[in-house]
Scaffold this motif. Structure first.
Motif, mmCIF file in Angstrom:
data_model
loop_
_atom_site.group_PDB
_atom_site.id
_atom_site.type_symbol
_atom_site.label_atom_id
_atom_site.label_comp_id
_atom_site.label_asym_id
_atom_site.label_seq_id
_atom_site.Cartn_x
_atom_site.Cartn_y
_atom_site.Cartn_z
ATOM 1 N N LYS A 17 -2.410 -4.120 -1.928
ATOM 2 C CA LYS A 17 -1.527 -4.955 -2.813
ATOM 3 C C LYS A 17 -2.296 -5.310 -3.933
ATOM 4 C CE LYS A 17 0.599 -9.391 -2.552
ATOM 5 N NZ LYS A 17 0.919 -10.852 -1.648
ATOM 6 N N ASP A 18 -1.585 -5.390 -5.222
ATOM 7 C CA ASP A 18 -2.132 -5.626 -6.721
ATOM 8 C C ASP A 18 -3.393 -4.775 -6.831
ATOM 9 O OD1 ASP A 18 -0.605 -7.822 -6.610
ATOM 10 O OD2 ASP A 18 -1.795 -9.186 -5.698
ATOM 11 N N LYS A 19 -3.894 -3.665 -6.145
ATOM 12 C CA LYS A 19 -4.992 -2.712 -6.604
ATOM 13 C C LYS A 19 -4.375 -2.070 -7.615
ATOM 14 C CE LYS A 19 -7.732 -3.987 -3.241
ATOM 15 N NZ LYS A 19 -8.917 -4.784 -3.566
ATOM 16 N N VAL A 20 -5.439 -1.891 -8.859
ATOM 17 C CA VAL A 20 -5.050 -0.986 -9.902
ATOM 18 C C VAL A 20 -5.908 0.290 -9.703
ATOM 19 C CG1 VAL A 20 -5.423 -0.551 -12.270
ATOM 20 C CG2 VAL A 20 -4.729 -2.873 -11.453
ATOM 21 N N GLN A 43 3.395 -2.682 -3.778
ATOM 22 C CA GLN A 43 2.562 -3.803 -4.764
ATOM 23 C C GLN A 43 1.455 -3.105 -5.384
ATOM 24 O OE1 GLN A 43 2.672 -7.174 -2.039
ATOM 25 N NE2 GLN A 43 4.333 -7.834 -3.624
ATOM 26 N N SER A 44 1.092 -1.570 -5.191
ATOM 27 C CA SER A 44 -0.268 -1.141 -5.918
ATOM 28 C C SER A 44 0.250 -0.874 -7.386
ATOM 29 C CB SER A 44 -0.670 0.152 -4.946
ATOM 30 O OG SER A 44 0.249 1.054 -4.957
ATOM 31 N N GLN A 45 -0.691 -0.719 -8.149
ATOM 32 C CA GLN A 45 -0.570 -0.412 -9.708
ATOM 33 C C GLN A 45 -1.323 1.094 -9.808
ATOM 34 O OE1 GLN A 45 1.355 -2.612 -11.425
ATOM 35 N NE2 GLN A 45 1.632 -3.424 -9.177
ATOM 36 N N GLY A 63 7.702 -3.053 -5.148
ATOM 37 C CA GLY A 63 6.679 -3.937 -6.209
ATOM 38 C C GLY A 63 5.344 -3.086 -6.929
ATOM 39 N N THR A 90 -4.281 -2.329 -18.664
ATOM 40 C CA THR A 90 -4.974 -3.260 -17.588
ATOM 41 C C THR A 90 -6.473 -3.513 -18.043
ATOM 42 O OG1 THR A 90 -5.866 -3.483 -15.201
ATOM 43 C CG2 THR A 90 -5.819 -1.323 -16.145
ATOM 44 N N ASP A 94 -9.610 -1.436 -9.570
ATOM 45 C CA ASP A 94 -10.179 -1.507 -8.364
ATOM 46 C C ASP A 94 -10.706 -0.284 -7.612
ATOM 47 O OD1 ASP A 94 -9.295 -4.406 -8.283
ATOM 48 O OD2 ASP A 94 -7.390 -3.753 -8.545
ATOM 49 N N ARG A 141 -13.449 -7.336 -11.123
ATOM 50 C CA ARG A 141 -12.791 -7.992 -9.628
ATOM 51 C C ARG A 141 -13.805 -7.729 -8.430
ATOM 52 N NH1 ARG A 141 -6.515 -8.357 -9.115
ATOM 53 N NH2 ARG A 141 -6.803 -6.495 -8.534
#
Length: 283
Positions: A17-20, A43-45, A63, A90, A94, A141
């Motif tokens: 989740k939310d990882k680029v 929800q990954s990027q 997502g 970005t 990550d 991060r």
């Protein structure tokens, strides 16, 4: 006293989740397999790169967002261009999957210097420079609890003896051995910056890069039957290890070289010993 058996938030252990995530060489082969797997994760990027037009990857999960970025990892200018394009989308990364690579098959007596240099440059030097340039984004991060990740595509050819004979891959084998050791050095160097570095060592997967060599050395079925698992690698195999190493489940794995060949490398060694042959005769 804390319960030593308690698992913290187990349902999210493999979440991205939310990882680029940036995948180089993501337009085909194992890179495309990895990119497709990451697309499925909610929800990954994901940003995947390649010099060629990308094949169609899986539809992104709920997502999730996937962006294709044209780049040539073989040159310093290409890596700098990749970094610049990624920064347009970005301010942090990550997970960096340094997957772009090349091979060359030619017998020993006529193996060209240019081919050896091309393979070493892309498979080793470009990997180092890509990681070096992306390190500031990876640090943004990164933390003790949630380190950033670098994954390197190596090969079992870097652990044992690669292909010899008419289609010998001297540069490929040497480059994969070198990039494995590079990964170990970077794991220790970047660990204090909360960045892990691990290498994936695939055996034969039916990909565009491997298919020609598979056919010249007996075909897919012959290699499958020589594998202890009686099959070659599948897209799900590379997908699974990439998700594991990229998620919280793999957060304490650092400096590892994970073989992904069904045990074929060790089986070849045992067959060679039993026959009294050199191991390379079985490759």
């Amino acid at each position: 006293m804390a319960d030593e058996t308690a698992l913290h938030d187990f349902p999210s252990l493999f979440s991205l989740k939310d990882k680029v995530i940036v995948v180089t060489g993501g337009s085909r082969g194992l890179g495309l397999n990895a990119a497709s797997a990451l697309h499925h994760v909610p929800q990954s990027q994901g940003l995947r790169t390649g010099r060629r037009p990308a094949q169609q990857a899986a539809e992104p999960g709920p997502g999730a967002r996937a962006i294709s970025v044209p780049a040539d990892s073989a040159t310093m200018a290409g890596i700098e261009s990749l970094l610049s394009q990624v920064q347009q989308h970005t301010s942090h990364v990550d997970v960096l999957f340094a997957n772009a690579g090349a091979t060359w098959g030619e017998k020993f007596d006529t193996h060209p210097d240019s081919a050896f240099a091309k393979v070493m440059d892309l498979n080793v030097k470009a990997v180092f420079n890509t990681i070096r340039l992306f390190a500031p984004l990876l640090q943004k991060r990164a933390s003790v609890e949630d380190p950033s990740r670098v994954l390197i595509t190596a090969s079992v050819a870097g652990l044992g003896i690669g292909t010899l004979g008419q289609q010998a891959t001297f540069g490929y084998s040497a480059s994969k051995a070198a990039v494995l050791h590079l990964g170990r050095n970077l794991a220790v160097e970047l660990g204090p910056r909360h960045i892990t570095v691990n290498s994936i060592c695939p055996g034969f997967f039916p990909t565009k890069m491997a298919n020609g060599l598979l056919e010249m050395s007996g075909g897919v079925e012959k290699h499958a039957q020589g594998n202890p698992m009686k099959r070659l690698g599948r897209p799900e195999d590379i997908a699974g290890i990439v998700v594991y190493l990229s998620s919280r489940a793999g957060s304490h794995v650092n400096g590892a070289a994970i073989e992904l060949d069904g045990g074929a490398m060790w089986a070849r060694g045992s067959l060679a010993d039993a026959a009294g042959d050199e191991p390379s005769a079985k490759l």
